[in-house]
Design an enzyme around this catalytic site. Structure first.
Site, mmCIF file in Angstrom:
data_model
loop_
_atom_site.group_PDB
_atom_site.id
_atom_site.type_symbol
_atom_site.label_atom_id
_atom_site.label_comp_id
_atom_site.label_asym_id
_atom_site.label_seq_id
_atom_site.Cartn_x
_atom_site.Cartn_y
_atom_site.Cartn_z
ATOM 1 N N ARG A 1 0.816 -1.218 0.000
ATOM 2 C CA ARG A 1 0.000 0.000 0.000
ATOM 3 C C ARG A 1 0.851 1.271 0.000
ATOM 4 O O ARG A 1 0.564 2.203 -0.758
ATOM 5 C CB ARG A 1 -0.933 0.005 1.211
ATOM 6 C CG ARG A 1 -1.971 1.095 1.230
ATOM 7 C CD ARG A 1 -3.079 0.835 0.206
ATOM 8 N NE ARG A 1 -2.784 1.343 -1.112
ATOM 9 C CZ ARG A 1 -3.197 0.753 -2.234
ATOM 10 N NH1 ARG A 1 -3.901 -0.362 -2.218
ATOM 11 N NH2 ARG A 1 -2.897 1.275 -3.398
ATOM 12 N N LYS B 1 3.676 25.145 -3.453
ATOM 13 C CA LYS B 1 2.352 24.635 -3.091
ATOM 14 C C LYS B 1 2.371 23.113 -3.237
ATOM 15 O O LYS B 1 1.970 22.548 -4.254
ATOM 16 C CB LYS B 1 1.269 25.265 -3.967
ATOM 17 C CG LYS B 1 1.049 26.744 -3.670
ATOM 18 C CD LYS B 1 -0.068 27.319 -4.521
ATOM 19 C CE LYS B 1 -0.284 28.797 -4.216
ATOM 20 N NZ LYS B 1 -1.329 29.407 -5.061
ATOM 21 N N LYS C 1 7.725 38.992 -2.228
ATOM 22 C CA LYS C 1 6.344 38.980 -2.693
ATOM 23 C C LYS C 1 5.592 40.208 -2.179
ATOM 24 O O LYS C 1 6.154 41.047 -1.469
ATOM 25 C CB LYS C 1 5.668 37.684 -2.256
ATOM 26 C CG LYS C 1 6.343 36.430 -2.846
ATOM 27 C CD LYS C 1 5.786 35.151 -2.282
ATOM 28 C CE LYS C 1 4.364 34.879 -2.763
ATOM 29 N NZ LYS C 1 4.327 34.603 -4.221
ATOM 30 N N GLU D 1 8.294 39.982 -7.025
ATOM 31 C CA GLU D 1 6.959 39.865 -7.608
ATOM 32 C C GLU D 1 6.438 41.258 -7.951
ATOM 33 O O GLU D 1 6.462 42.154 -7.109
ATOM 34 C CB GLU D 1 6.033 39.184 -6.597
ATOM 35 C CG GLU D 1 4.602 39.006 -7.048
ATOM 36 C CD GLU D 1 3.762 38.360 -5.960
ATOM 37 O OE1 GLU D 1 2.981 39.094 -5.310
ATOM 38 O OE2 GLU D 1 3.904 37.143 -5.737
ATOM 39 N N ASP E 1 3.164 38.978 -12.089
ATOM 40 C CA ASP E 1 2.129 38.236 -11.363
ATOM 41 C C ASP E 1 0.726 38.699 -11.750
ATOM 42 O O ASP E 1 0.378 39.873 -11.613
ATOM 43 C CB ASP E 1 2.331 38.408 -9.858
ATOM 44 C CG ASP E 1 1.417 37.514 -9.047
ATOM 45 O OD1 ASP E 1 1.345 36.308 -9.368
ATOM 46 O OD2 ASP E 1 0.784 38.008 -8.099
#
Length: 288
Positions: A106, A141, A173, A203, A224
């Site tokens: 598994r 992510k 960012k 960004e 972005d």
């Protein structure tokens, strides 16, 4: 098609993860297998079969799962990493003690199915821009605990890795910019603190921010969530003012928009979709 050479993470790192996942699954013991085979542990053979069409990834990792349980298990990959397989195709052959084959099944299958699903969707994305200079990159992510493997799977699918973690590179960012009071201030503070080899990516959301990032010598500029027209204009500005700067596009990247984004002239397109939107590839193990 531009396909990078995937680099398998070292087992020095992977073994700790694989052992923890085996412990989670086996717990105090495999009640079914140990009861069934307690007096007659015999050798057996098994094969892995693809039940759906897709790109195979993770077979060396699956092999390691079984070998951690019993070093004498033989796991022979019939399919190579990155190979397109069809339903019914045998992708691996195994031989070893039946209890090991059953206890490791598994965890090994789950990993291979997850990674193959990511590789399959990544291949669809990279195929869309295979004839263009732009390259697809992944993002942070990822599933906690699985990042190193999920990013390996995007490599198998033909993408290249963005930074693995926060210590790999500097990415300033929108919230960093807000906290610092502006792009220039953020770059200046960061540059005075970071080790020499690290690059600085910023960004940006508009041309004013692009120009400010250029003024302060950013190494990479991310465009972005820009419209295609604005992105094309930003690329022209960057190429004209500082051709050494690499350009990354991000935001609203789908299979439908990917090619048009690549045609704006950016160097990289980052997307979380190959990881976050992929479906597990159905694989099964059959004892002979």
């Amino acid at each position: 098609m531009k396909i990078s050479t995937p680099v398998l993470p070292p087992f020095l790192i992977l073994d700790q993860l694989l052992q923890s996942w085996l412990i989670e699954d086996i717990g105090r013991g495999d009640r079914t297998t140990q009861s069934l085979l307690s007096e007659n542990i015999t050798e057996g053979q098994a094969k892995w079969v693809a039940k759906a069409s897709g790109v195979i990834a993770g077979l060396p990792i699956a092999a390691r799962v079984f070998q951690l349980l019993n070093q004498k298990v033989s796991f022979v990959a019939v399919a190579s990493e990155g190979q397109q397989c069809e339903p019914g195709e045998v992708i691996a052959q195994m031989q070893g003690s039946l209890d090991t084959l059953l206890m490791g099944e598994r965890v090994a299958l789950n990993l291979a199915m997850r990674l193959s699903g990511i590789a399959t969707l990544t291949r669809r994305y990279t195929a869309e821009i295979a004839d263009l200079p732009a390259q697809l990159v992944d993002t942070r992510k990822t599933t906690p605990g699985l990042r190193i493997l999920e990013k390996y799977a995007t490599q198998v699918g033909g993408a290249i890795n963005h930074r693995m973690g926060l210590d790999d590179a500097v990415m300033i960012k929108d919230n960093h910019i807000a906290a610092a009071g502006g792009i220039g201030e953020a770059i200046n503070r960061v540059r005075s603190q970071i080790p020499y080899p690290l690059t600085i990516e910023v960004e940006t959301e508009n041309l004013d921010q692009v120009k400010e990032a250029l003024d302060h010598k950013a190494d990479i500029i991310m465009l972005d969530n820009m419209s295609l027209d604005l992105m094309r204009e930003a690329v022209q500005v960057i190429r004209h003012l500082d051709n050494r700067v690499k350009i990354e596009a991000s935001g609203n990247v789908t299979l439908e928009t990917l090619r048009a984004i690549a045609q704006t002239g950016v160097d990289y397109i980052s997307s979380s979709a190959p990881i976050t939107q992929s479906k597990w590839l159905d694989l099964s193990m059959r004892i002979k």
